[in-house]
Design an enzyme around this catalytic site. Sequence first.
Site, PDB file in Angstrom:
ATOM      1  N   ASP A 246      40.325  45.272  34.524  1.00  0.00           N
ATOM      2  CA  ASP A 246      40.548  43.818  34.656  1.00  0.00           C
ATOM      3  C   ASP A 246      40.410  43.071  33.326  1.00  0.00           C
ATOM      4  O   ASP A 246      39.664  42.081  33.234  1.00  0.00           O
ATOM      5  CB  ASP A 246      39.541  43.224  35.654  1.00  0.00           C
ATOM      6  CG  ASP A 246      39.511  43.940  36.990  1.00  0.00           C
ATOM      7  OD1 ASP A 246      40.573  44.406  37.434  1.00  0.00           O
ATOM      8  OD2 ASP A 246      38.418  44.031  37.587  1.00  0.00           O
TER       9      ASP A 246
ATOM     10  N   GLU B  10      46.557  39.249  43.925  1.00  0.00           N
ATOM     11  CA  GLU B  10      45.299  38.988  43.204  1.00  0.00           C
ATOM     12  C   GLU B  10      45.580  38.988  41.706  1.00  0.00           C
ATOM     13  O   GLU B  10      46.714  39.172  41.261  1.00  0.00           O
ATOM     14  CB  GLU B  10      44.237  40.039  43.539  1.00  0.00           C
ATOM     15  CG  GLU B  10      44.604  41.450  43.103  1.00  0.00           C
ATOM     16  CD  GLU B  10      43.588  42.506  43.531  1.00  0.00           C
ATOM     17  OE1 GLU B  10      42.597  42.184  44.203  1.00  0.00           O
ATOM     18  OE2 GLU B  10      43.809  43.686  43.194  1.00  0.00           O
TER      19      GLU B  10
HETATM   20  O1  FUB Z   1      37.794  45.053  39.766  1.00  0.00           O
HETATM   21  C1  FUB Z   1      37.640  44.625  41.105  1.00  0.00           C
HETATM   22  C2  FUB Z   1      38.922  44.062  41.619  1.00  0.00           C
HETATM   23  O2  FUB Z   1      39.947  45.031  41.530  1.00  0.00           O
HETATM   24  C3  FUB Z   1      39.466  42.892  40.832  1.00  0.00           C
HETATM   25  O3  FUB Z   1      38.776  41.715  41.055  1.00  0.00           O
HETATM   26  C4  FUB Z   1      40.858  42.926  41.301  1.00  0.00           C
HETATM   27  O4  FUB Z   1      41.755  42.118  40.579  1.00  0.00           O
HETATM   28  C5  FUB Z   1      41.178  44.401  41.192  1.00  0.00           C
HETATM   29  O5  FUB Z   1      41.521  44.772  39.889  1.00  0.00           O
END
Ligand code: FUB
Length: 328
Positions: free
Chosen positions: A21, A228
């Site tokens: 991320d 997301e």
């Molecule tokens: O790293 C945890 C979660 O996985 C992140 O918040 C999302 O965007 C995905 O990458």
Amino acid sequence: MKKCSIPKPKHPLVDHIYTADPSAHVFEGKLYIYPSHDLDLDIPSNDNGDQYAMEDYHVLSLDDFDSPVIDHGQVLHMKDVPWVSKQMWAPDCAFKNNMYYFYFPARDKDGNFRIGVATSPNPAGPFKPEPNYIEGSFSIDPAVLVDDDGRAYMYFGGLWGGQLEKWQTGTFKPDAMGPAGDEPALGPRVAELTDDMLSFKEPPQQVQILDENGKPITAGDEDRRYFEGPWMHKYNGYYYLSYSTGTTHYLVYAISKNPKGPFVYKGRILEPVIGWTTHHSIVEFKGKWYLFYHDSSLSGGIDNKRCVKYTELKYNPDGTIQTIKPYD
Ligand code: FUB
């Protein structure tokens, strides 16, 4: 602080810890990367994201791409944040008022994701957390744009484990589901931040993402709908909202003349990587543009043991982004 090796495009930026991320920024003339710190834990993957059981953050930096990557060590741990119970997920950092603001999502004591902020006069931290999460915040994956006029906007939200479906009415509804396939998809949320960068100036609003005919992208359009990991950057006077499509594993983007949209879908940035999640940032450094992203190659494909990578990103003359194949 640990001095690592000189990075190579499409290779892990560091390999002594798992990272994911990445939010990349140019601060004080250097590249700073704010990643999640994946732990070496063997937890079965599920749709709730229980395997992402991170507890702290590190900051990485590099003077240039021909210099070693520096791991500045732990800059924030959940034991120092009174409202957090678990799962410190994808963070971001912004600079304003001569201060660095580190934004991070985590589950509160009720198990609901919230977004907190911590501050430092140094881009490499350590960061001092505010005692409570940002009032009115929910879900995951904050990305903050400080616009050219000094106004700052936070984009955030994620489906499934990120709980965005459960906040459609403005309060947490544990049993709420997402829209039907032919209905408009849920968008990320945006809220302008107060001048001190510690609060929302207004209730978050939903960002609309439209197709080429001006119709909302539907929830069933999983190749294009928001899932997301939002990121916002500006290029040639347009705001570029980029994000992960989750279930179909693409990084895609949509553009607008307004930081709050509506945005029009434009195309794909990155084809699927090894591992379930895909998450990124886009940054200009010394006249070139770069995509920072992650995959699970360092662990041989384990979803919750990821590694940050980078590669150059190129625009076409009409402002569209050339799609990147991660393993070519
Ligand atoms: O790293 C945890 C979660 O996985 C992140 O918040 C999302 O965007 C995905 O990458």
